[in-house]
Design a protein around this motif. Structure first.
Motif, PDB file in Angstrom:
ATOM      1  N   ASN A  94      -5.135  -5.401  -2.814  1.00  0.00           N
ATOM      2  CA  ASN A  94      -4.861  -5.967  -1.494  1.00  0.00           C
ATOM      3  C   ASN A  94      -4.158  -7.301  -1.691  1.00  0.00           C
ATOM      4  O   ASN A  94      -4.533  -8.085  -2.564  1.00  0.00           O
ATOM      5  CB  ASN A  94      -6.151  -6.176  -0.711  1.00  0.00           C
ATOM      6  CG  ASN A  94      -6.805  -4.866  -0.345  1.00  0.00           C
ATOM      7  OD1 ASN A  94      -6.128  -3.891  -0.059  1.00  0.00           O
ATOM      8  ND2 ASN A  94      -8.115  -4.838  -0.353  1.00  0.00           N
ATOM      9  N   ARG A  99       5.972  -8.818  11.643  1.00  0.00           N
ATOM     10  CA  ARG A  99       4.729  -8.422  12.305  1.00  0.00           C
ATOM     11  C   ARG A  99       4.879  -8.563  13.816  1.00  0.00           C
ATOM     12  O   ARG A  99       4.458  -7.699  14.576  1.00  0.00           O
ATOM     13  CB  ARG A  99       3.542  -9.253  11.799  1.00  0.00           C
ATOM     14  CG  ARG A  99       3.113  -8.906  10.386  1.00  0.00           C
ATOM     15  CD  ARG A  99       1.780  -9.530  10.021  1.00  0.00           C
ATOM     16  NE  ARG A  99       1.724 -10.963  10.229  1.00  0.00           N
ATOM     17  CZ  ARG A  99       2.121 -11.883   9.360  1.00  0.00           C
ATOM     18  NH1 ARG A  99       2.618 -11.514   8.184  1.00  0.00           N
ATOM     19  NH2 ARG A  99       2.012 -13.170   9.637  1.00  0.00           N
ATOM     20  N   PHE A 116       0.025  -3.427   7.866  1.00  0.00           N
ATOM     21  CA  PHE A 116      -0.891  -4.505   7.498  1.00  0.00           C
ATOM     22  C   PHE A 116      -2.177  -4.381   8.303  1.00  0.00           C
ATOM     23  O   PHE A 116      -2.245  -3.664   9.289  1.00  0.00           O
ATOM     24  CB  PHE A 116      -0.249  -5.873   7.746  1.00  0.00           C
ATOM     25  CG  PHE A 116       0.067  -6.163   9.186  1.00  0.00           C
ATOM     26  CD1 PHE A 116      -0.834  -6.845   9.982  1.00  0.00           C
ATOM     27  CD2 PHE A 116       1.251  -5.730   9.751  1.00  0.00           C
ATOM     28  CE1 PHE A 116      -0.551  -7.107  11.313  1.00  0.00           C
ATOM     29  CE2 PHE A 116       1.557  -5.992  11.073  1.00  0.00           C
ATOM     30  CZ  PHE A 116       0.642  -6.675  11.875  1.00  0.00           C
ATOM     31  N   TYR A 145      -2.257  -6.955   3.284  1.00  0.00           N
ATOM     32  CA  TYR A 145      -1.354  -5.846   2.978  1.00  0.00           C
ATOM     33  C   TYR A 145      -1.941  -5.070   1.813  1.00  0.00           C
ATOM     34  O   TYR A 145      -2.328  -5.663   0.802  1.00  0.00           O
ATOM     35  CB  TYR A 145       0.027  -6.361   2.566  1.00  0.00           C
ATOM     36  CG  TYR A 145       0.790  -7.055   3.666  1.00  0.00           C
ATOM     37  CD1 TYR A 145       1.583  -6.331   4.548  1.00  0.00           C
ATOM     38  CD2 TYR A 145       0.749  -8.436   3.801  1.00  0.00           C
ATOM     39  CE1 TYR A 145       2.302  -6.966   5.549  1.00  0.00           C
ATOM     40  CE2 TYR A 145       1.469  -9.083   4.794  1.00  0.00           C
ATOM     41  CZ  TYR A 145       2.242  -8.338   5.665  1.00  0.00           C
ATOM     42  OH  TYR A 145       2.950  -8.970   6.652  1.00  0.00           O
ATOM     43  N   ASP A 189       0.545   0.574   0.795  1.00  0.00           N
ATOM     44  CA  ASP A 189       1.403   0.476   1.982  1.00  0.00           C
ATOM     45  C   ASP A 189       2.699  -0.254   1.666  1.00  0.00           C
ATOM     46  O   ASP A 189       3.763   0.118   2.165  1.00  0.00           O
ATOM     47  CB  ASP A 189       0.675  -0.248   3.121  1.00  0.00           C
ATOM     48  CG  ASP A 189      -0.476   0.562   3.693  1.00  0.00           C
ATOM     49  OD1 ASP A 189      -0.449   1.810   3.601  1.00  0.00           O
ATOM     50  OD2 ASP A 189      -1.415  -0.054   4.233  1.00  0.00           O
ATOM     51  N   LEU A 190       2.625  -1.295   0.858  1.00  0.00           N
ATOM     52  CA  LEU A 190       3.839  -2.031   0.469  1.00  0.00           C
ATOM     53  C   LEU A 190       4.774  -1.134  -0.325  1.00  0.00           C
ATOM     54  O   LEU A 190       5.990  -1.138  -0.107  1.00  0.00           O
ATOM     55  CB  LEU A 190       3.469  -3.274  -0.346  1.00  0.00           C
ATOM     56  CG  LEU A 190       2.722  -4.367   0.415  1.00  0.00           C
ATOM     57  CD1 LEU A 190       2.174  -5.409  -0.568  1.00  0.00           C
ATOM     58  CD2 LEU A 190       3.613  -5.018   1.450  1.00  0.00           C
TER      59      LEU A 190
END
Length: 70
Positions: free
Chosen positions: A10, A31, A39, A48, A52-53
């Motif tokens: 994370n 965002r 996020f 994050y 996902d990144l």
């Protein structure tokens, strides 16, 4: 497939690895606009996930075409 970020880690704002995709202000703009990587908003903290990144980075990958000039 090579990952830019550690899949199981994370990342929080201030982690230098996030500078790879954008500075703090750019991430805040994304965002606000509802774009950029997924996020979590936990109170005032933004988190994050590495997975996902990596998914976002892969979705934004550009494969250059041989012989094409711009």
């Amino acid at each position: 497939m090579t990952h830019l970020f550690e899949q199981r880690r994370n990342y929080t704002l201030g982690d230098p690895e996030l500078d790879l995709i954008g500075d703090r202000a750019k991430l805040a703009q994304w965002r606000h606009k509802g774009i950029g990587p997924a996020f979590y908003k936990l109170g005032r903290k933004i988190v994050y996930r590495g997975a996902d990144l990596n998914a976002w980075a892969e979705a934004n990958r550009v494969e250059p075409r041989a012989g094409e000039r711009h």
